[in-house]
Design an enzyme around this catalytic site. Structure first.
Site, mmCIF file in Angstrom:
data_model
loop_
_atom_site.group_PDB
_atom_site.id
_atom_site.type_symbol
_atom_site.label_atom_id
_atom_site.label_comp_id
_atom_site.label_asym_id
_atom_site.label_seq_id
_atom_site.Cartn_x
_atom_site.Cartn_y
_atom_site.Cartn_z
ATOM 1 N N HIS A 155 -5.928 -9.451 6.562
ATOM 2 C CA HIS A 155 -7.082 -8.724 7.084
ATOM 3 C C HIS A 155 -7.265 -7.444 6.274
ATOM 4 C CE1 HIS A 155 -3.692 -6.641 8.879
ATOM 5 N NE2 HIS A 155 -4.492 -5.585 8.931
ATOM 6 N N HIS A 192 -8.023 -2.383 1.432
ATOM 7 C CA HIS A 192 -7.191 -3.403 0.775
ATOM 8 C C HIS A 192 -6.699 -4.424 1.786
ATOM 9 C CE1 HIS A 192 -4.200 -0.746 2.513
ATOM 10 N NE2 HIS A 192 -3.368 -1.767 2.457
#
Length: 176
Positions: A43, A125
């Site tokens: 995620h 990220h």
């Protein structure tokens, strides 16, 4: 009184993108490079909230529901490693303005509600590997996944039987 939950706001990856990233990771990183994050846990964190009481969770969810922002396209075309945190990550060379705005709103709301927010600039990220204790070879540019982001969610993180699990608690749509 209920126990606090370890919470965060995040973007979920489309299942097809997640599977392609898993295959790409397996082809480009040796097993000894680090501990792969489970496919279902991939995620992009927008705001980490930490241990949150039920009242604070409700307040943060209410504020998140008030966000009115158009969706955006996320392009994953960069990768790197943070040696200090021992993480190998996947990200964007140029983060979309909508992503940065959404994360900044959520982080500001979290801070105003007493959730510590790192003073470090937000670096969107997806963590690919943890415990990467030595420098690893990062694949050269040329990879790219791109997908529309139309919603974000609140997740709880639990650790049991040696595994971290993320459970979606609530989801919100971004406006068209």
């Amino acid at each position: 009184m209920s126990e606090p939950k370890r919470l965060f706001f995040a973007l979920e990856l489309p299942s097809t993108v997640r599977e392609e990233i898993i295959q790409w990771r397996a082809a480009h990183f040796l097993p000894e490079a680090g501990r792969p994050v489970a496919a279902e846990n991939l995620h992009l964190t927008l705001a980490f909230l930490g241990d949150v009481s039920a009242d604070k969770e409700k307040a943060l969810a209410t504020l998140a529901g008030r966000i009115r922002q158009p969706g955006f396209t996320l392009r994953l075309d960069d990768a790197g490693q943070w040696l200090r945190s021992r993480v190998v990550w996947l990200g964007s060379r140029q983060s979309p303005r909508g992503l940065l705005q959404l994360a900044n709103m959520l982080r500001a709301q979290a801070a105003r509600n007493g959730c510590y927010q790192s003073p470090q600039p937000f670096h969107p990220h997806i963590t690919l590997l943890r415990d990467a204790s030595h420098a690893v070879a990062i694949p050269p540019p040329g990879f790219c996944w791109s997908f529309p982001v139309t919603e974000f969610a609140l997740y709880a993180s639990t650790f049991a039987r040696g595994r971290t699990r993320y459970t979606e608690l609530q989801r919100w749509s971004l406006s068209e």
